[in-house]
Design an enzyme around this catalytic site. Structure first.
Site, PDB file in Angstrom:
ATOM      1  CG  LEU A   1     -10.513 -35.248   2.017  1.00  0.00           C
ATOM      2  CD1 LEU A   1     -10.865 -36.568   2.887  1.00  0.00           C
ATOM      3  CD2 LEU A   1      -9.246 -34.831   2.247  1.00  0.00           C
TER       4      LEU A   1
ATOM      5  N   PRO B   1     -19.745 -31.750   1.149  1.00  0.00           N
ATOM      6  CG  PRO B   1     -21.920 -31.956   0.256  1.00  0.00           C
ATOM      7  CD  PRO B   1     -20.628 -32.934   0.481  1.00  0.00           C
TER       8      PRO B   1
ATOM      9  CD  GLU C   1      -4.921 -30.602  -3.858  1.00  0.00           C
ATOM     10  OE1 GLU C   1      -5.569 -31.378  -3.015  1.00  0.00           O
ATOM     11  OE2 GLU C   1      -4.595 -31.073  -4.916  1.00  0.00           O
TER      12      GLU C   1
END
Length: 390
Positions: free
Chosen positions: A130, A133, A369
């Site tokens: 997901l 940069p 997360e």
């Protein structure tokens, strides 16, 4: 009997067996090698496949396609026990399980029957792609694109900080098939041997040395249209966020297991260590510290189990509970691990005692997360909405 993370005396027999099985595996197959894996930067895929033989490769996927069919509550208990031995390896296994659950929960029947058996055995290892940069916490701003070309999609873009990059066999990739914002995102299953798929150099990290982390580079990667997860464009953001609910709980569980191990090491150390004419554990300030650490572990476990139950039951506030558990448990357990190192004095700073590894491994859990700052945004938004409605 293998050491167990936390007090499980209140669990029923089936739940205790599940926890004790995970603890025994971790004590035998992980704990003796954790420091060596960290030092050598070794990814123990063979050990992960042994864990999969015990049903830990697809913990909460349907048993109709080879998963274990367990609850999220069972999952967080399993990952806590594994993290008691090695938080880094346990955390990777939790990410693999997150990918498997996304395919199980949103995939077509053909996708489920094709992939879940392979993920359950970990003959196929999965990574979650997901972050980019230029799009970390703002996941809806991702720029990787997927263009339809006949019976294929062509994917172009770069994913950043991907656990398992280069070692995993399957990459669950979020890419933009439509316009700006979350509704333009879809999810694709990309196999490692696809032409145009490559990986950046392995990142040099503070912790998590036992799992590889690198960029995933998609340069005109062609995948069959059948690899569009769920067979529908535009639901990728929903899939990604659904995966993160469980992922946040599992990362919290990995923090809890690591912190419990640190606490147990510290309590044992101060009980044996003598200074100022007596055992360190007899010093009031040391006891106060241990009391605070024990309280933090207990409240973390209660918060985590409550959030896992909310997710299992589809509670209306499940997103908030998962965010709350991730924020509270990862912050609290990092503090516990740091205090455990402090109680060891100079010895805690030495590699051989295992404390500094736990501190290094747990530090990143407050970032991944969804950073803990983003968890506060989620919770604050919920509070504001509720009181504005009133």
């Amino acid at each position: 009997m293998a050491p167990v993370s936390g007090d499980i005396s209140g669990l029923d027999e089936d739940d205790r067996v599940l926890v004790e099985t995970a603890a025994a595996f971790a004590a035998r197959k992980m704990a003796p090698f954790a420091l060596e894996w960290d030092e050598r930067k070794h990814f123990p895929i063979d050990v992960l496949r042994e864990a999969a033989e015990l049903g830990m490769g697809a913990v909460y996927c349907g048993d109709d396609v080879g998963g274990s069919g367990l609850r999220r509550l069972d999952g967080v208990r399993i990952f806590e026990q594994l993290a008691y031995a090695d938080p880094a390896v346990a955390a990777f296994l939790s990410i693999h399980n997150m990918c498997a659950a996304m395919i199980d929960g949103f995939g077509t029947e053909e996708q489920r029957s094709t992939w879940i058996p392979r993920l359950a055995s970990m003959q196929t290892v999965a990574s979650y792609c997901l972050t980019e940069p230029g799009a970390g916490s703002d996941a809806a701003a991702l720029a990787t694109r997927a263009e339809r070309d006949g019976d294929e999609y062509v994917l172009t873009g770069v994913k950043q900080f991907i656990s398992g990059a280069g070692a995993s066999d399957l990459y669950v990739v979020m890419a933009r098939t439509g316009g700006p914002g979350p509704k333009g995102i879809s999810t694709f299953l990309v196999e490692k041997d696809c032409a145009g798929l490559s990986f950046g150099a392995q990142e040099r990290k503070m912790g998590w040395h036992a799992q590889p982390t690198a960029q995933v580079i998609l340069d005109g990667v062609r995948v069959p249209a059948a690899n569009l997860l769920g067979g529908t464009e535009g639901i990728g953001f929903t899939i990604a966020m659904s995966g993160l609910n469980g992922g946040r709980l599992n990362i919290a569980a990995a923090s809890l297991g690591g912190a419990q191990a640190a606490f147990d090491k510290a309590a044992s150390y101060v009980a044996d260590r003598r200074a100022f004419g007596g055992a360190l554990i007899d010093e009031p300030t040391v006891r106060f510290t241990l009391a605070d650490m024990m309280t933090g572990l207990h409240t973390s476990r209660l918060t985590l189990w409550a959030a896992a139950t909310a997710l299992d039951e589809g509670a209306p506030d499940k997103v908030e509970q998962c965010a709350m558990a991730k924020r509270y448990v990862t912050d609290t357990c990092f503090t516990v691990a740091d205090q455990a190192l402090q109680l060891h004095g100079g010895y805690g700073y030495l590699t051989e005692y295992g404390l500094e590894k736990i501190v290094r491994d747990l530090r990143v859990h407050r970032i991944l997360e969804g950073t803990n700052e983003i968890m506060r945004v989620v919770l604050g938004r919920s509070v504001a909405a509720r009181f504005k409605d009133n």
